[in-house]
Design a protein around this motif. Structure first.
Motif, mmCIF file in Angstrom:
data_model
loop_
_atom_site.group_PDB
_atom_site.id
_atom_site.type_symbol
_atom_site.label_atom_id
_atom_site.label_comp_id
_atom_site.label_asym_id
_atom_site.label_seq_id
_atom_site.Cartn_x
_atom_site.Cartn_y
_atom_site.Cartn_z
ATOM 1 N N ALA A 61 0.815 -1.219 0.000
ATOM 2 C CA ALA A 61 0.000 0.000 0.000
ATOM 3 C C ALA A 61 0.847 1.267 0.000
ATOM 4 N N THR A 62 1.850 1.334 0.876
ATOM 5 C CA THR A 62 2.665 2.551 0.948
ATOM 6 C C THR A 62 3.498 2.730 -0.316
ATOM 7 N N ILE A 63 3.950 1.621 -0.921
ATOM 8 C CA ILE A 63 4.712 1.722 -2.174
ATOM 9 C C ILE A 63 3.838 2.314 -3.265
ATOM 10 N N VAL A 64 2.594 1.869 -3.330
ATOM 11 C CA VAL A 64 1.673 2.379 -4.348
ATOM 12 C C VAL A 64 1.373 3.854 -4.117
ATOM 13 N N ILE A 65 1.109 4.221 -2.866
ATOM 14 C CA ILE A 65 0.777 5.615 -2.552
ATOM 15 C C ILE A 65 1.921 6.541 -2.948
ATOM 16 N N VAL A 66 3.141 6.177 -2.552
ATOM 17 C CA VAL A 66 4.302 6.979 -2.939
ATOM 18 C C VAL A 66 4.537 6.876 -4.439
ATOM 19 N N GLY A 67 4.300 5.699 -4.996
ATOM 20 C CA GLY A 67 4.493 5.491 -6.432
ATOM 21 C C GLY A 67 3.579 6.342 -7.292
ATOM 22 N N TYR A 233 5.483 18.008 -7.688
ATOM 23 C CA TYR A 233 6.391 17.731 -6.578
ATOM 24 C C TYR A 233 5.686 17.934 -5.236
ATOM 25 N N ALA A 234 4.767 18.890 -5.177
ATOM 26 C CA ALA A 234 3.984 19.078 -3.960
ATOM 27 C C ALA A 234 3.100 17.864 -3.702
ATOM 28 N N ILE A 235 2.459 17.351 -4.750
ATOM 29 C CA ILE A 235 1.616 16.157 -4.603
ATOM 30 C C ILE A 235 2.454 14.961 -4.176
ATOM 31 N N SER A 236 3.633 14.823 -4.762
ATOM 32 C CA SER A 236 4.530 13.739 -4.366
ATOM 33 C C SER A 236 4.880 13.843 -2.885
ATOM 34 N N GLY A 237 5.132 15.061 -2.410
ATOM 35 C CA GLY A 237 5.427 15.260 -0.997
ATOM 36 C C GLY A 237 4.244 14.929 -0.104
ATOM 37 N N LEU A 238 3.053 15.349 -0.512
ATOM 38 C CA LEU A 238 1.847 15.061 0.275
ATOM 39 C C LEU A 238 1.631 13.557 0.425
ATOM 40 N N LEU A 239 1.785 12.828 -0.668
ATOM 41 C CA LEU A 239 1.575 11.386 -0.618
ATOM 42 C C LEU A 239 2.664 10.685 0.186
ATOM 43 N N ALA A 240 3.892 11.187 0.111
ATOM 44 C CA ALA A 240 4.961 10.639 0.945
ATOM 45 C C ALA A 240 4.652 10.869 2.418
ATOM 46 N N LEU A 265 13.488 4.040 -4.096
ATOM 47 C CA LEU A 265 13.860 2.998 -5.050
ATOM 48 C C LEU A 265 12.668 2.086 -5.360
ATOM 49 N N ASP A 266 11.904 1.731 -4.329
ATOM 50 C CA ASP A 266 10.725 0.893 -4.548
ATOM 51 C C ASP A 266 9.701 1.609 -5.421
ATOM 52 N N ALA A 267 9.513 2.904 -5.166
ATOM 53 C CA ALA A 267 8.531 3.667 -5.940
ATOM 54 C C ALA A 267 8.951 3.789 -7.398
ATOM 55 N N GLY A 287 -0.819 1.106 -14.090
ATOM 56 C CA GLY A 287 0.425 0.388 -14.334
ATOM 57 C C GLY A 287 1.334 0.403 -13.121
ATOM 58 N N THR A 288 1.399 1.551 -12.432
ATOM 59 C CA THR A 288 2.203 1.645 -11.219
ATOM 60 C C THR A 288 1.676 0.708 -10.139
ATOM 61 N N LEU A 289 0.360 0.629 -10.017
ATOM 62 C CA LEU A 289 -0.259 -0.308 -9.077
ATOM 63 C C LEU A 289 0.135 -1.745 -9.424
ATOM 64 N N ILE A 290 0.032 -2.089 -10.706
ATOM 65 C CA ILE A 290 0.401 -3.438 -11.143
ATOM 66 C C ILE A 290 1.892 -3.693 -10.909
ATOM 67 N N GLY A 291 2.724 -2.703 -11.220
ATOM 68 C CA GLY A 291 4.161 -2.843 -11.007
ATOM 69 C C GLY A 291 4.506 -3.098 -9.557
ATOM 70 N N ALA A 292 3.861 -2.361 -8.656
ATOM 71 C CA ALA A 292 4.112 -2.553 -7.222
ATOM 72 C C ALA A 292 3.665 -3.942 -6.771
ATOM 73 N N LEU A 293 2.525 -4.399 -7.283
ATOM 74 C CA LEU A 293 2.034 -5.733 -6.919
ATOM 75 C C LEU A 293 2.972 -6.825 -7.439
ATOM 76 N N ILE A 294 3.510 -6.628 -8.649
ATOM 77 C CA ILE A 294 4.453 -7.606 -9.204
ATOM 78 C C ILE A 294 5.693 -7.709 -8.322
ATOM 79 N N ILE A 295 6.257 -6.563 -7.970
ATOM 80 C CA ILE A 295 7.473 -6.559 -7.138
ATOM 81 C C ILE A 295 7.210 -7.212 -5.787
ATOM 82 N N GLN A 296 6.058 -6.886 -5.184
ATOM 83 C CA GLN A 296 5.713 -7.468 -3.892
ATOM 84 C C GLN A 296 5.508 -8.975 -3.996
#
Length: 332
Positions: A61-67, A233-240, A265-267, A287-296
């Motif tokens: 979940a956190t990888i996807v959110i940051v991703g 970059y602000a949105i990226s910071g908020l999600l982080a 690195l995970d993101a 795609g990012t969601l799928i990528g994170a699930l594949i890695i996990q």
């Protein structure tokens, strides 16, 4: 004579041969995820149990959110190395708020602890954007500043100590469940859904992709390129910041040295495997969601088969290499 003409078969264009490479390029992520799921369903005990499902979803979940934030940044042609440190800052600030004597044990304290750290991380993210747009810094250099200094800020905030706490209200963010599914999974789905809507159905989303595709042309077309970059970059910071709160809520403790470690690195890996072009101009949140699930799932599969975690890290690196090579193949 007429009858023979009518019976004469029409010329039909020859069928194109099946392009396996093109199919793999378009649907490789989904197929890989399906293969991993089927393999584990057959060979890994209890894989289909709700408990195992929740374990995998909470870890991803956190990888996807940051991703998601990383996807928007990369879509503009940038990169954000600071997300892990911003998670640490957010995670260090929250306990300082709800453990303060003025707010301890109050609903207000938890509300402030769930909002102010996220906003602070967003401000730091906007600072990254400011360095990039105002001083024309390369994104990798601009975000490297907070990658280094940000974790130092978090350590100063927490006095370099492990912050442990007992706060059931705040812990719901990482440990609570609704209908048997962890709250953080709902947050992940919400973030993904909002990001998909942002990219597909708003002017800002189209501007993000346009800036990454051709910045000069975007400027000539009247797109506020600098503002778009600042906001991604602000949105990226908020999600982080949100991800940092989830991590400390799961553990009921905050360690500035550990929260968000290697998250950048995970993101980036999830974004690359998911199909977003690393040079910008294209973004796929799903795609990012799928990528994170594949890695996990790859990591989970290897661990379940008794393979050491160190090997799983090597495999993760090879996956990134493969994803980048596949992107290059698509462009050619």
């Amino acid at each position: 004579m007429l009858e023979s003409k009518m019976l004469k078969p029409k010329n039909t264009p020859p069928r194109k041969p099946l392009d396996v490479r093109q199919i793999l390029q378009q649907y490789g992520g989904v197929l890989t995820l399906l293969v991993l799921f089927v393999f584990n369903a057959i060979f890994t005990p209890h894989f289909l149990s709700l408990q195992t499902l929740n374990i995998n979803l909470t870890q991803v979940a956190t990888i996807v959110i940051v991703g998601v934030g990383m996807t928007l940044v990369i879509a503009t042609g940038g990169i954000d190395l600071s997300v892990g440190s911003l998670m640490a800052i957010s995670g260090a600030l929250a306990p300082l708020i709800f453990l303060n004597h003025a707010f301890e044990g109050t609903v207000l304290g938890n509300v402030l602890a769930m909002t102010l750290p996220i906003l602070l991380a967003g401000v730091f993210g906007m600072f990254n954007g400011f360095l990039i747009t105002r001083f024309q810094m390369q994104p990798i250099i601009a975000t490297l500043i907070l990658f280094i200094a940000g974790r130092g800020i978090a350590q100063v905030m927490s006095d370099g100590k492990l912050q442990t706490f007992t706060n059931p209200g705040f812990a719901e963010l990482g440990q609570g469940k609704w209908l048997g599914i962890p709250i953080q999974v709902y947050l992940m789905v919400l973030v993904v859904a909002l990001a998909v809507y942002l990219l597909k159905s708003t002017v800002f989303g189209r501007q993000v992709v346009a800036v990454g595709g051709n910045e000069k042309a975007s400027e000539l077309a009247g797109i506020p390129v600098q503002q778009v970059k600042m906001w991604v970059y602000a949105i990226s910071g908020l999600l982080a910041g949100l991800a940092g709160l989830i991590v400390i809520a799961v553990n009921s403790s905050s360690d500035a040295n550990q929260v968000g470690e290697n998250m950048e690195l995970d993101a980036i890996a999830a974004v690359a495997v998911g199909g977003t072009l690393l040079e910008g101009g294209k973004a796929t949140i799903v795609g990012t969601l799928i990528g994170a699930l594949i890695i996990q799932l790859i990591r989970y599969t290897l661990l379940a088969q008794g393979v050491p975690d160190a090997v799983a890290l090597v495999v993760k690196g090879l996956i990134i290499v493969g994803a980048v090579a596949l992107q290059k193949e698509r462009r050619n």
